[in-house]
Design an enzyme around this catalytic site. Structure first.
Site, PDB file in Angstrom:
ATOM      1  N   ASP A 277      44.701  27.602   6.892  1.00  0.00           N
ATOM      2  CA  ASP A 277      43.404  27.743   7.574  1.00  0.00           C
ATOM      3  C   ASP A 277      43.617  28.383   8.935  1.00  0.00           C
ATOM      4  OD1 ASP A 277      41.954  26.490   5.526  1.00  0.00           O
ATOM      5  OD2 ASP A 277      42.233  24.502   6.401  1.00  0.00           O
TER       6      ASP A 277
ATOM      7  N   LYS B  40      44.400  15.850   5.237  1.00  0.00           N
ATOM      8  CA  LYS B  40      45.144  16.871   5.989  1.00  0.00           C
ATOM      9  C   LYS B  40      46.095  16.283   7.026  1.00  0.00           C
ATOM     10  CE  LYS B  40      41.961  20.748   5.424  1.00  0.00           C
ATOM     11  NZ  LYS B  40      41.222  21.828   6.112  1.00  0.00           N
TER      12      LYS B  40
ATOM     13  N   GLY C 246      32.115  21.122  15.879  1.00  0.00           N
ATOM     14  CA  GLY C 246      32.889  20.404  14.875  1.00  0.00           C
ATOM     15  C   GLY C 246      34.292  20.116  15.348  1.00  0.00           C
ATOM     16  N   SER C 247      34.800  18.929  14.989  1.00  0.00           N
ATOM     17  CA  SER C 247      36.132  18.534  15.486  1.00  0.00           C
ATOM     18  C   SER C 247      36.983  17.857  14.422  1.00  0.00           C
ATOM     19  CB  SER C 247      35.980  17.585  16.682  1.00  0.00           C
ATOM     20  OG  SER C 247      35.267  16.414  16.310  1.00  0.00           O
ATOM     21  N   GLY C 248      36.652  18.067  13.138  1.00  0.00           N
ATOM     22  CA  GLY C 248      37.440  17.477  12.057  1.00  0.00           C
ATOM     23  C   GLY C 248      38.735  18.242  11.827  1.00  0.00           C
ATOM     24  N   GLY C 249      39.338  18.044  10.656  1.00  0.00           N
ATOM     25  CA  GLY C 249      40.608  18.687  10.340  1.00  0.00           C
ATOM     26  C   GLY C 249      40.523  20.205  10.406  1.00  0.00           C
TER      27      GLY C 249
END
Length: 282
Positions: free
Chosen positions: A111, A75, A134-137
Site C-alpha cells: 500500500d 495488518k 482517516g487513521s487506520g492501518g
C-alpha cells in the site's frame, strides 16, 4: 479479452498464494489468477478469513504457502508472528503482504509503495496543503508515504484522538477530530485524501461524501483510497466540478502488482496489468 481467473488444473507442484481479511473480497483472487493464467505460471490464489491469526500465519509457514495479502484487522496484529519486516512495512509498523521464502516470513507494505508511486505519477505538489481523513492501518500507510515524499503542510482528520494525534505527530502534521474544526480556507488548493470507509460499496455510508462539496470545489486534487466502487461519491463529486481525481482502483492495482512481483519474481507488462485490472474490477 480472455479471462484466466479459473485455473484449468492443479497439481502437487502448484504454488499457493492467499489473502487474509475480515471480509474477503474478489479483487485479489481475480487479479492474481488472471496474471498467473496469462503468463502460464503454475500458481493459484485463494482468499480466506480467520478467527485464529496465529494459527493462520503458522499455516503459511508450515504448508509452504508462498505469499499472503493481509487486510484489516490483521495488518498490525500479524507483525509479532513474522521473522522480519522490509523497510516499507517497518517504517509504518503495518504489513499488508507476507512473503514466505523457505519458511522465513517477511512483511512488506505494498500500500505504501503504491501511494509513493502515485504521488510521483501525478506529480502532486509537495508544497500544497494536505488534508487526510482517516487513521487506520491504510491511513498510516498513506500518511507515511506522503510524509516521506516531502509533504510538510499536512492535517490529519480522525475521530480517534489517541491514534489520530499519534499519527499526526509522527508525520509532524496538525490533527483535528472533525472537518468542522478546520479553518475556513483549509481546502483552498489542498490535496484531499479519504482513507475512511466512507463511500465504500455495501457499507452503511456507501453514499456519504468524505469531504463536503464546498471543500471539493476549492481543492487542488481529490484522492479517494476507497476502491470498491472505483467511482465513489467523492470521486464523482470531484469530477462534477472539474477537480483532478485519483481513485482507489489505481491504488488497488499498483499494490496488487507489487504483491504479484514479490510472489513470482515476474513483472507483467502494462497492457497485461490493465487487462487483469479490468477483469478484477468488473
Amino acid at each position: 479479452m480472455t479471462d484466466f481467473s479459473s485455473k484449468a488444473s492443479i497439481n502437487r507442484g502448484t504454488t499457493l498464494c492467499m489473502s487474509l481479511s475480515a471480509r474477503p473480497g474478489n479483487f485479489g483472487t481475480r487479479f492474481q489468477n488472471h496474471l498467473y493464467g496469462a503468463l502460464g505460471l503454475d500458481y493459484l490464489y485463494k482468499s480466506f478469513t480467520t478467527t485464529d491469526l496465529a494459527a493462520a500465519i503458522g499455516g503459511i509457514r508450515a504448508l509452504g504457502i508462498r505469499g499472503c495479502a493481509i487486510s484489516m484487522p490483521f495488518k498490525e496484529a500479524c507483525i509479532p508472528l513474522l521473522d522480519g519486516l522490509e523497510p516499507s512495512a517497518a517504517a509504518i509498523e503495518s504489513v499488508n503482504t507476507i512473503v514466505n521464502t523457505d519458511g522465513v516470513l517477511r512483511g512488506y507494505n505494498t500500500d505504501y509503495i503504491a501511494i509513493e508511486r502515485l504521488i510521483v505519477q501525478y506529480d502532486l505538489p509537495r508544497d500544497a496543503p494536505l488534508l487526510l481523513r482517516g487513521s487506520g492501518g491504510m491511513g498510516k500507510a498513506v500518511a507515511c508515504a506522503f510524509r516521506d515524499a516531502g509533504f510538510r503542510r499536512g492535517t490529519l482528520i480522525a475521530r480517534n484522538g489517541g491514534v489520530g494525534r499519534a499519527l499526526a505527530d509522527r508525520c509532524d502534521w496538525d490533527w483535528v477530530a472533525r472537518l468542522e474544526d478546520l479553518p475556513r480556507d483549509a481546502a483552498d488548493g489542498a490535496i484531499l485524501v479519504n482513507v475512511t470507509p466512507l463511500g465504500m460499496s455495501g457499507g452503511a455510508d456507501a453514499q456519504t461524501l468524505a469531504f463536503p462539496e464546498t471543500m471539493i470545489a476549492r481543492a487542488g486534487v481529490v484522492f479517494d483510497v476507497v476502491a470498491i466502487p472505483v467511482e465513489t461519491p467523492l470521486i464523482r463529486a470531484a469530477r462534477a466540478v472539474g477537480r483532478p481525481a485519483i481513485n482507489g482502483g489505481e491504488v488497488l492495482v499498483l499494490q496488487g502488482l507489487e504483491q504479484f512481483a514479490l510472489y513470482t519474481g515476474v513483472r507483467p507488462d502494462a497492457a497485461l496489468v490493465r487487462e487483469a485490472a479490468a477483469v478484477a474490477l468488473a
